[in-house]
Design a protein around this motif. Structure first.
Motif, PDB file in Angstrom:
ATOM      1  N   SER A  51       0.850  -1.205   0.000  1.00  0.00           N
ATOM      2  CA  SER A  51       0.000   0.000   0.000  1.00  0.00           C
ATOM      3  C   SER A  51       0.874   1.239   0.000  1.00  0.00           C
ATOM      4  CB  SER A  51      -0.933   0.017   1.221  1.00  0.00           C
ATOM      5  OG  SER A  51      -0.200   0.227   2.410  1.00  0.00           O
ATOM      6  N   TRP A  52       0.246   2.343  -0.449  1.00  0.00           N
ATOM      7  CA  TRP A  52       0.904   3.668  -0.468  1.00  0.00           C
ATOM      8  C   TRP A  52      -0.190   4.683  -0.195  1.00  0.00           C
ATOM      9  CZ3 TRP A  52       6.127   4.830  -2.001  1.00  0.00           C
ATOM     10  CH2 TRP A  52       6.413   6.208  -2.066  1.00  0.00           C
ATOM     11  N   ALA A  53      -0.289   5.124   1.080  1.00  0.00           N
ATOM     12  CA  ALA A  53      -1.366   6.044   1.446  1.00  0.00           C
ATOM     13  C   ALA A  53      -1.029   6.719   2.766  1.00  0.00           C
ATOM     14  CB  ALA A  53      -2.692   5.278   1.580  1.00  0.00           C
ATOM     15  N   ASP A  54      -1.569   7.906   2.930  1.00  0.00           N
ATOM     16  CA  ASP A  54      -1.430   8.653   4.182  1.00  0.00           C
ATOM     17  C   ASP A  54       0.042   8.827   4.587  1.00  0.00           C
ATOM     18  OD1 ASP A  54      -4.228   8.747   4.393  1.00  0.00           O
ATOM     19  OD2 ASP A  54      -4.256   6.784   5.372  1.00  0.00           O
ATOM     20  N   CYS A  57       4.337   3.943   3.211  1.00  0.00           N
ATOM     21  CA  CYS A  57       4.502   2.879   2.213  1.00  0.00           C
ATOM     22  C   CYS A  57       4.679   1.574   2.979  1.00  0.00           C
ATOM     23  CB  CYS A  57       5.722   3.159   1.346  1.00  0.00           C
ATOM     24  SG  CYS A  57       6.232   1.800   0.283  1.00  0.00           S
ATOM     25  N   VAL A  58       3.931   0.547   2.613  1.00  0.00           N
ATOM     26  CA  VAL A  58       4.012  -0.750   3.285  1.00  0.00           C
ATOM     27  C   VAL A  58       4.576  -1.762   2.287  1.00  0.00           C
ATOM     28  CG1 VAL A  58       2.781  -2.576   4.501  1.00  0.00           C
ATOM     29  CG2 VAL A  58       2.056  -0.176   4.751  1.00  0.00           C
ATOM     30  N   VAL A  59       5.674  -2.419   2.685  1.00  0.00           N
ATOM     31  CA  VAL A  59       6.354  -3.381   1.816  1.00  0.00           C
ATOM     32  C   VAL A  59       6.408  -4.729   2.513  1.00  0.00           C
ATOM     33  CG1 VAL A  59       8.517  -3.965   0.649  1.00  0.00           C
ATOM     34  CG2 VAL A  59       7.728  -1.591   0.716  1.00  0.00           C
ATOM     35  N   GLN A  60       6.035  -5.765   1.778  1.00  0.00           N
ATOM     36  CA  GLN A  60       6.124  -7.130   2.294  1.00  0.00           C
ATOM     37  C   GLN A  60       7.384  -7.801   1.738  1.00  0.00           C
ATOM     38  OE1 GLN A  60       4.080  -9.252   4.457  1.00  0.00           O
ATOM     39  NE2 GLN A  60       6.100 -10.193   4.237  1.00  0.00           N
ATOM     40  N   PRO A  61       8.415  -8.004   2.594  1.00  0.00           N
ATOM     41  CA  PRO A  61       9.613  -8.698   2.109  1.00  0.00           C
ATOM     42  C   PRO A  61       9.313 -10.179   1.877  1.00  0.00           C
ATOM     43  CG  PRO A  61       9.784  -8.262   4.455  1.00  0.00           C
ATOM     44  CD  PRO A  61       8.518  -7.603   4.007  1.00  0.00           C
ATOM     45  N   GLU A  62      10.279 -10.890   1.279  1.00  0.00           N
ATOM     46  CA  GLU A  62      10.054 -12.294   0.964  1.00  0.00           C
ATOM     47  C   GLU A  62       9.911 -13.137   2.216  1.00  0.00           C
ATOM     48  OE1 GLU A  62      13.174 -13.433  -1.673  1.00  0.00           O
ATOM     49  OE2 GLU A  62      12.365 -12.287  -3.354  1.00  0.00           O
ATOM     50  N   THR A  63      10.530 -12.721   3.308  1.00  0.00           N
ATOM     51  CA  THR A  63      10.366 -13.404   4.586  1.00  0.00           C
ATOM     52  C   THR A  63      10.113 -12.362   5.663  1.00  0.00           C
ATOM     53  OG1 THR A  63      12.759 -13.364   5.050  1.00  0.00           O
ATOM     54  CG2 THR A  63      11.891 -15.302   3.910  1.00  0.00           C
ATOM     55  N   GLY A  64       9.396 -12.756   6.690  1.00  0.00           N
ATOM     56  CA  GLY A  64       9.142 -11.854   7.800  1.00  0.00           C
ATOM     57  C   GLY A  64       7.894 -11.012   7.617  1.00  0.00           C
ATOM     58  N   ASP A  65       7.691 -10.099   8.570  1.00  0.00           N
ATOM     59  CA  ASP A  65       6.495  -9.268   8.574  1.00  0.00           C
ATOM     60  C   ASP A  65       6.610  -8.096   7.605  1.00  0.00           C
ATOM     61  OD1 ASP A  65       5.461 -10.890  10.590  1.00  0.00           O
ATOM     62  OD2 ASP A  65       6.342  -9.661  12.189  1.00  0.00           O
ATOM     63  N   ALA A  66       5.463  -7.555   7.228  1.00  0.00           N
ATOM     64  CA  ALA A  66       5.437  -6.362   6.389  1.00  0.00           C
ATOM     65  C   ALA A  66       6.075  -5.193   7.127  1.00  0.00           C
ATOM     66  CB  ALA A  66       4.003  -6.032   6.002  1.00  0.00           C
ATOM     67  N   VAL A  67       6.707  -4.299   6.368  1.00  0.00           N
ATOM     68  CA  VAL A  67       7.415  -3.147   6.945  1.00  0.00           C
ATOM     69  C   VAL A  67       6.719  -1.863   6.500  1.00  0.00           C
ATOM     70  CG1 VAL A  67       9.602  -1.905   7.059  1.00  0.00           C
ATOM     71  CG2 VAL A  67       9.596  -4.413   6.921  1.00  0.00           C
ATOM     72  N   THR A  68       6.408  -1.005   7.470  1.00  0.00           N
ATOM     73  CA  THR A  68       5.789   0.277   7.175  1.00  0.00           C
ATOM     74  C   THR A  68       6.859   1.366   7.163  1.00  0.00           C
ATOM     75  OG1 THR A  68       3.693  -0.381   8.166  1.00  0.00           O
ATOM     76  CG2 THR A  68       4.073   1.978   7.905  1.00  0.00           C
ATOM     77  N   ILE A  69       6.939   2.107   6.069  1.00  0.00           N
ATOM     78  CA  ILE A  69       8.000   3.105   5.890  1.00  0.00           C
ATOM     79  C   ILE A  69       7.354   4.471   5.667  1.00  0.00           C
ATOM     80  CG2 ILE A  69      10.008   3.768   4.516  1.00  0.00           C
ATOM     81  CD1 ILE A  69      10.019   0.836   3.464  1.00  0.00           C
ATOM     82  N   PRO A  70       7.685   5.470   6.462  1.00  0.00           N
ATOM     83  CA  PRO A  70       7.217   6.821   6.135  1.00  0.00           C
ATOM     84  C   PRO A  70       7.778   7.248   4.777  1.00  0.00           C
ATOM     85  CG  PRO A  70       8.021   6.721   8.397  1.00  0.00           C
ATOM     86  CD  PRO A  70       8.426   5.437   7.734  1.00  0.00           C
ATOM     87  N   VAL A  71       6.942   7.795   3.929  1.00  0.00           N
ATOM     88  CA  VAL A  71       7.390   8.227   2.608  1.00  0.00           C
ATOM     89  C   VAL A  71       8.523   9.243   2.728  1.00  0.00           C
ATOM     90  CG1 VAL A  71       6.675   9.473   0.532  1.00  0.00           C
ATOM     91  CG2 VAL A  71       5.183   7.705   1.506  1.00  0.00           C
ATOM     92  N   ALA A  72       8.478  10.069   3.778  1.00  0.00           N
ATOM     93  CA  ALA A  72       9.526  11.071   3.964  1.00  0.00           C
ATOM     94  C   ALA A  72      10.889  10.447   4.229  1.00  0.00           C
ATOM     95  CB  ALA A  72       9.153  12.007   5.115  1.00  0.00           C
ATOM     96  N   ASP A  73      10.923   9.162   4.634  1.00  0.00           N
ATOM     97  CA  ASP A  73      12.192   8.498   4.928  1.00  0.00           C
ATOM     98  C   ASP A  73      12.754   7.747   3.719  1.00  0.00           C
ATOM     99  OD1 ASP A  73      11.985   9.437   7.463  1.00  0.00           O
ATOM    100  OD2 ASP A  73      11.481   7.521   8.403  1.00  0.00           O
TER     101      ASP A  73
END
Length: 310
Positions: A51-54, A57-73
């Protein structure tokens, strides 16, 4: 009032709402951490953008949990091609090792990672795939000695000496530098696909072919009771089925007979537990390559043959 600038126009990265569902690589800041040079710490993340909103950015790597990244970062990033399927990640050598299963009477001998191959009871013309050295990898000998061993092996069997190399590989370069001569008539691609995908793309076809099975090998033929109109062979090796020798009499082409032969062999392979289908096709055979494209049989690697200098 200000509006948020389209991330694709910032020049910093090629990410934004348009990459949702795609595989991406993202370089991001690690807030509160210092990098090796004394500046801000950063890390890379490869995965699928969920997803990309608010401003997130949320990215699902090949292993492990999804990672939420502030767009500003986000420092940089871009979409990347999908990861190849498991079967496409098989090494060229491992894929080519299935070739021996196609031939009922084949003698093999190791030369380091290379494999010397010779049919003991050939039927019809000698096929290079069964009568050449598979020169993929390290022969565990200096190259001149390895090539001498190849020549001796085939001289002892009164066969022409061939090495089969992966196209544009280090082995090809080494063999060329040793003076061996490229035989362009043997240039081919190894293609493969999921067997279920190929069967779906074939669809329903008339049940025209008869099948003869001999252990792990099968032959499908279509005839009028006397003259063979179309035929093909296959062999199962583990969960792979190799198909070769599909031929149609020129007087009966463009009638779907090759498809009917392949359908019969594919169904038999599925019954034996095969999940991957593979074949070789000569690079100059444009009609066959177009047909295999339509069936989803994708190129895995190319092959070339070399003979000793005269």
């Amino acid at each position: 009032m200000t509006t948020e600038q389209d991330p694709r126009e910032t020049g910093q990265h090629l990410l934004g709402p348009h990459v949702v569902g795609q595989r991406v690589v993202v370089r991001r800041l690690l807030r509160g951490e210092t990098g090796p040079s004394g500046g801000p710490a950063m890390t890379d993340l490869l995965g699928v953008c969920l997803s990309w909103a608010d401003g997130l950015c949320v990215v699902q790597p090949e292993t492990g949990d999804a990672v939420t990244i502030p767009v500003a970062d986000i420092v940089s990033g871009k979409p990347v091609p999908p990861r190849p399927s498991v079967r496409m990640r098989v090494s060229s050598r491992d894929a080519e090792l299935h070739t021996a299963s196609l031939f009922a009477t084949i003698e093999t001998a190791p030369l380091g990672a290379w494999v010397l191959r010779s049919e003991t009871e050939p039927v019809g013309r000698l096929r290079r795939r069964a009568n050449s050295c598979l020169a993929f990898g390290d022969p565990d000998l200096p190259l001149p000695q390895a090539l001498d061993a190849v020549r001796s092996f085939y001289d002892a069997r009164s066969r022409p000496a061939y090495v089969q190399v992966e196209a544009d590989s280090p082995e090809e370069s080494a063999v060329r530098e040793a003076g061996w001569v490229h035989d362009p008539t043997g240039d081919a691609e190894l293609r493969l696909a999921g067997l279920s995908q190929v069967r779906r793309r074939i669809g329903r076809v008339p049940d025209l072919a008869s099948l003869e099975v001999d252990g792990t090998r099968a032959a499908a033929t279509i005839s009028d009771g006397g003259t063979v109109w179309a035929r093909g062979d296959a062999a199962v090796d583990g969960d792979w089925i190799g198909v070769h020798g599909i031929e149609v009499d020129p007087a009966h082409r463009r009638q779907g007979l090759a498809t009917a032969v392949l359908a019969e062999l594919a169904s038999w392979g599925a019954e034996q537990g095969a999940t991957t289908v593979w074949l070789h096709v000569e690079t100059g055979n444009t009609p066959a390559r177009t047909w295999y494209d339509a069936l989803g049989l994708a190129p895995h690697h190319g092959c070339r043959y070399f003979t000793p200098p005269t």
